[in-house]
Enzyme design. Sequence first.
Site, PDB file in Angstrom:
ATOM      1  N   ASP A 138      -7.008   4.938  -4.769  1.00 39.35           N
ATOM      2  CA  ASP A 138      -7.888   4.452  -3.183  1.00 39.35           C
ATOM      3  C   ASP A 138      -7.712   5.642  -3.034  1.00 39.35           C
ATOM      4  O   ASP A 138      -8.812   6.449  -3.626  1.00 39.35           O
ATOM      5  CB  ASP A 138      -6.929   3.912  -2.144  1.00 39.35           C
ATOM      6  CG  ASP A 138      -7.241   3.508  -0.942  1.00 39.35           C
ATOM      7  OD1 ASP A 138      -7.730   2.851  -0.570  1.00 39.35           O
ATOM      8  OD2 ASP A 138      -6.984   4.000   0.472  1.00 39.35           O
TER       9      ASP A 138
ATOM     10  N   LYS B  31       0.555  -1.409  -0.205  1.00 43.84           N
ATOM     11  CA  LYS B  31      -0.686  -0.125  -0.084  1.00 43.84           C
ATOM     12  C   LYS B  31       0.553   0.971   0.506  1.00 43.84           C
ATOM     13  O   LYS B  31       2.295   1.259   0.786  1.00 43.84           O
ATOM     14  CB  LYS B  31      -0.859   0.050   1.138  1.00 43.84           C
ATOM     15  CG  LYS B  31      -2.303   1.526   0.706  1.00 43.84           C
ATOM     16  CD  LYS B  31      -3.302   0.036   0.403  1.00 43.84           C
ATOM     17  CE  LYS B  31      -4.304   1.040   0.000  1.00 43.84           C
ATOM     18  NZ  LYS B  31      -5.628   0.795  -0.410  1.00 43.84           N
TER      19      LYS B  31
END
Length: 446
Positions: free
Chosen positions: A166, A126
């Site tokens: 995201d 991430k």
Amino acid sequence: MNKIIHKFLKEIDSRNSHEPEFMQAVKEVSEDLIPYIVSQKIYHGKNILMRMIEPERVVMFRVNWIDDSGEIRVNRGYRVEMNSAIGPYKGGLRFHPSVNLSILKFLAFEQVFKNSLTTLPMGGGKGGSDFDPKNKSDGEVMRFCQSFMTELFRHIGPNTDIPAGDIGVGGREIGYLFGQYKRLKNEFTGVLTGKGVSWGGSLIRPEATGYGTVYFAEDMLNHIGDSIQGKTVTISGSGNVGQYAAEKCIQLGAKVVTMSDSSGYIYDKEGIDEKKLAYIMDIKNNKRGRISDYLKKYPKAEFKKNKNPWGVKCDVALPSATQNELNGSDAKLLVKNGCICVAEGANMPCDSDAIKIFKSKKVLFAPGKASNAGGVAVSGLEMAQNSLRYSWSREEVDEKLKKIMIRIHKKCLEHGKEKDYVDYGKGANISAFIKVADAMLAQGVV
Ligand code: NDP
């Protein structure tokens, strides 16, 4: 058992105590995994959970860019490469002022488990930045993305690490990031997912997280002989996940009564139908406006400033905005108002107190790593299409997504089924762990 868990968490805490979101995610997973590990001899003496908690690599870098008034701005960029035991690192990029290492480590850790559940060969990672794309011009967003990629490009690649979107990173940002990567590397490869369909993206990728969350909620309801049709649904968020969760609920005959953003929520007791949802999508995606603008066209609805929608009566709740947006008091209210099913569209939107309440009241509860895995699953399908230099039709991708969500549901049942309840959290954690841990054991101490 509690003593073993406590001792383990104390050790983890001594190294990560300044990272509350990361510790929250680790604690939740450890409580399910440690009893399982203790019961399985093959994992003894391997320090396997400790190895999974430590990122393989963390990259942190300066991102300079120039705003429209000519001022030099400085942001911080990150990529957490958590685990590559079952495939290259895969996970989104988040651009939001709240981004820090704790949030990205929690997201990367969760991503490892989520990607394992999809059954596709993807490790977990991430990244992101504390850059806020809100109220920035297209030119400013482009310059920021180009500067961000000018450092990130040396750490990623189609066989190494494949980022996606995201919060704050949608189609526009992916386009600018991809353009800069292509320019720097002089190659057109599937290094990012969430691309536009005309330049390597997959059909259904924008819809996948929201659709998948609703498919999972439907799978849970089907399992108890019920369905989402005719149910009243509350949704938080009105971004990518919230929008497509709402669309699928409407298509399946449910009534969506709320959506929100960081300024508050709207309540439309008559239900948000397809036409009203198209208006919300236009406000949020094209006009980059606020959810309260809904009332300009639909004045009968209500807007509750700075509030979340969990006090609204519903059968199904889909928290789809951000982490820790639904706490113990919210959970009590939902249960009191008759909610029977909660599926997390966002990552870790329910805090530990809320989850405890749902479990104790036997509410169907799906953790994000299971219910929102549809997004990364279709990203995996995008990678496959890029490698094949081929594209599947909308129907083909949607069918694959549905099947993947059913498989994830089955995997949760394997290890989460109890006498009269399914603990989906425990099921997801154990099933996901087995695949990653076994790959790590096979690959030795690396
Ligand atoms: P978007 O940026 O598209 O939308 C986020 C939504 O949540 C917006 O409505 C935003 O409001 C709201 N929001 C953000 N922060 C807060 C806050 N602190 N309080 C209240 N509302 C807030 O992001 P996504 O829809 O892509 O992501 C939403 C969640 O889903 C995240 O947890 C993400 O990690 C998770 N997720 C996303 C996937 C994807 O494919 N996109 C895949 C799997 C999980 P505002 O417009 O005011 O900022």
